[in-house]
Design a protein around this motif. Structure first.
Motif, PDB file in Angstrom:
ATOM      1  N   UNK A   1      -6.884  -1.884   0.145  1.00 21.10           N
ATOM      2  CA  UNK A   1      -6.455  -2.162  -1.219  1.00 21.10           C
ATOM      3  C   UNK A   1      -5.117  -1.497  -1.511  1.00 21.10           C
ATOM      4  N   UNK A   2      -4.968  -0.237  -1.070  1.00 22.93           N
ATOM      5  CA  UNK A   2      -3.702   0.474  -1.272  1.00 22.93           C
ATOM      6  C   UNK A   2      -2.568  -0.224  -0.528  1.00 22.93           C
ATOM      7  N   UNK A   3      -2.850  -0.654   0.705  1.00 24.30           N
ATOM      8  CA  UNK A   3      -1.833  -1.358   1.491  1.00 24.30           C
ATOM      9  C   UNK A   3      -1.413  -2.646   0.792  1.00 24.30           C
ATOM     10  N   UNK A   4      -2.401  -3.375   0.276  1.00 19.33           N
ATOM     11  CA  UNK A   4      -2.113  -4.638  -0.400  1.00 19.33           C
ATOM     12  C   UNK A   4      -1.291  -4.395  -1.656  1.00 19.33           C
ATOM     13  N   UNK A   5      -1.673  -3.390  -2.431  1.00 22.00           N
ATOM     14  CA  UNK A   5      -0.945  -3.075  -3.661  1.00 22.00           C
ATOM     15  C   UNK A   5       0.493  -2.661  -3.364  1.00 22.00           C
ATOM     16  N   UNK A   6       0.672  -1.869  -2.310  1.00 21.35           N
ATOM     17  CA  UNK A   6       2.014  -1.423  -1.937  1.00 21.35           C
ATOM     18  C   UNK A   6       2.871  -2.611  -1.523  1.00 21.35           C
ATOM     19  N   UNK A   7       2.291  -3.526  -0.760  1.00 22.72           N
ATOM     20  CA  UNK A   7       3.066  -4.681  -0.300  1.00 22.72           C
ATOM     21  C   UNK A   7       3.449  -5.588  -1.466  1.00 22.72           C
ATOM     22  N   UNK A   8       2.536  -5.763  -2.412  1.00 22.86           N
ATOM     23  CA  UNK A   8       2.838  -6.572  -3.597  1.00 22.86           C
ATOM     24  C   UNK A   8       3.981  -5.941  -4.385  1.00 22.86           C
ATOM     25  N   UNK A   9       3.935  -4.622  -4.559  1.00 24.99           N
ATOM     26  CA  UNK A   9       4.998  -3.916  -5.280  1.00 24.99           C
ATOM     27  C   UNK A   9       6.336  -4.072  -4.562  1.00 24.99           C
TER      28      UNK A   9
ATOM     29  N   UNK B   1      22.286  -5.911  -1.700  1.00 21.72           N
ATOM     30  CA  UNK B   1      21.048  -5.144  -1.866  1.00 21.72           C
ATOM     31  C   UNK B   1      20.939  -4.045  -0.814  1.00 21.72           C
ATOM     32  N   UNK B   2      20.316  -2.930  -1.200  1.00 19.26           N
ATOM     33  CA  UNK B   2      20.035  -1.841  -0.257  1.00 19.26           C
ATOM     34  C   UNK B   2      18.536  -1.569  -0.262  1.00 19.26           C
ATOM     35  N   UNK B   3      18.037  -1.134   0.879  1.00 19.81           N
ATOM     36  CA  UNK B   3      16.616  -0.816   0.969  1.00 19.81           C
ATOM     37  C   UNK B   3      16.247   0.280  -0.034  1.00 19.81           C
ATOM     38  N   UNK B   4      17.168   1.212  -0.286  1.00 21.50           N
ATOM     39  CA  UNK B   4      16.895   2.273  -1.251  1.00 21.50           C
ATOM     40  C   UNK B   4      16.722   1.699  -2.656  1.00 21.50           C
ATOM     41  N   UNK B   5      17.525   0.665  -2.987  1.00 19.93           N
ATOM     42  CA  UNK B   5      17.380   0.004  -4.291  1.00 19.93           C
ATOM     43  C   UNK B   5      15.970  -0.566  -4.448  1.00 19.93           C
ATOM     44  N   UNK B   6      15.495  -1.201  -3.379  1.00 19.60           N
ATOM     45  CA  UNK B   6      14.171  -1.828  -3.419  1.00 19.60           C
ATOM     46  C   UNK B   6      13.082  -0.767  -3.516  1.00 19.60           C
ATOM     47  N   UNK B   7      13.232   0.308  -2.748  1.00 29.49           N
ATOM     48  CA  UNK B   7      12.256   1.406  -2.803  1.00 29.49           C
ATOM     49  C   UNK B   7      12.201   2.011  -4.204  1.00 29.49           C
TER      50      UNK B   7
ATOM     51  N   UNK C   1       8.050   4.570   3.415  1.00 27.84           N
ATOM     52  CA  UNK C   1       6.930   3.643   3.272  1.00 27.84           C
ATOM     53  C   UNK C   1       7.425   2.200   3.264  1.00 27.84           C
ATOM     54  N   UNK C   2       8.566   1.979   2.634  1.00 27.41           N
ATOM     55  CA  UNK C   2       9.154   0.636   2.629  1.00 27.41           C
ATOM     56  C   UNK C   2       9.445   0.175   4.053  1.00 27.41           C
ATOM     57  N   UNK C   3      10.017   1.060   4.864  1.00 21.19           N
ATOM     58  CA  UNK C   3      10.330   0.712   6.255  1.00 21.19           C
ATOM     59  C   UNK C   3       9.063   0.538   7.098  1.00 21.19           C
ATOM     60  N   UNK C   4       7.972   1.149   6.674  1.00 21.15           N
ATOM     61  CA  UNK C   4       6.702   0.978   7.385  1.00 21.15           C
ATOM     62  C   UNK C   4       6.240  -0.477   7.295  1.00 21.15           C
ATOM     63  N   UNK C   5       6.441  -1.080   6.116  1.00 18.61           N
ATOM     64  CA  UNK C   5       6.021  -2.469   5.913  1.00 18.61           C
ATOM     65  C   UNK C   5       7.084  -3.460   6.399  1.00 18.61           C
TER      66      UNK C   5
END
Length: 209
Positions: free
Chosen positions: A6-14, A31-37, A46-50
């Motif tokens: 559930x946490x993984x799913x919520x993180x991916x949706x975010x 766009x930068x990955x930091x902007x998205x994070x 965590x963003x790079x993990x997904x």
């Protein structure tokens, strides 16, 4: 569903929601990955993990947007209604979609310009050409029955896309030229939605001898 799933799913949706917002605002290059994070309220690790790269995340978002466009068109084209009713629904759906996300047309056009081969391949994989063929065949059938004028279906479809998309791609020009504030622009778009359908349909009705 387990807590971790559930946490993984919520993180991916975010992440996907945040990425969509940032990419629509800034495009791939800006766009930068930091902007998205930051937008997702997650750390960059965590963003790079997904999603290991900005490009991979972007492709996910871009394909989702194309798929939404395709699904909207497919639903309308497969409906058991007349060609004129389909035109009205196509115009209304496209304008409503872009009105809810005004930067979407610019986003798509930018990527078509930057990487046309990749975009066309995605469209081919979604079989968009088959969906357009259905529209084209319906137009040809109505021409043969004499219910509409003899027109080029390709130009008809292109005109429909242009008239629905241009007011959003050129929003500052439209507002400046017609002296519209945000409320005035919203009213203009609602009226434009009706006028485009009427303009296209009126142009197709045969003139009595």
């Amino acid at each position: 569903m387990e807590v971790k799933e559930l946490k993984d799913k919520n993180a991916e949706v975010k992440i996907l929601d945040a990425a969509r917002k940032i990419f629509l605002e800034k495009g791939l290059a800006g766009a930068r990955m930091q902007d998205i994070a930051n937008e997702a309220c997650l750390n960059k690790a965590l963003l790079h993990y997904y999603y290991r790269s900005k490009e991979k995340l972007f492709q996910t978002i871009f394909q989702d947007e194309l798929l939404n466009f395709f699904n909207n068109m497919q639903e309308i084209m497969n409906a058991p209604i007349t060609l004129f009713e389909k035109i009205e629904l196509l115009v209304a759906k496209e304008i409503d979609t872009m009105n809810s996300c005004p930067r979407l047309p610019i986003f798509i056009m930018n990527e078509l310009t930057q990487d046309p081969d990749s975009c066309l391949m995605k469209m081919k994989n979604m079989e968009m050409h088959k969906l357009y063929a259905k529209f084209r065949n319906e137009v040809v059938a109505e021409i043969e029955k004499g219910t509409i004028k003899k027109v080029n279906p390709d130009h008809l479809f292109l005109n429909l896309l242009a008239m629905t998309g241009y007011p959003f791609m050129a929003k500052p020009v439209v507002q400046g030229l017609f002296e519209l504030n945000e409320d005035g622009y919203s009213d203009f778009i609602e009226q434009h939605k009706k006028d485009v359908s009427k303009f296209i349909i009126d142009s197709l009705i045969p003139i009595p001898n």
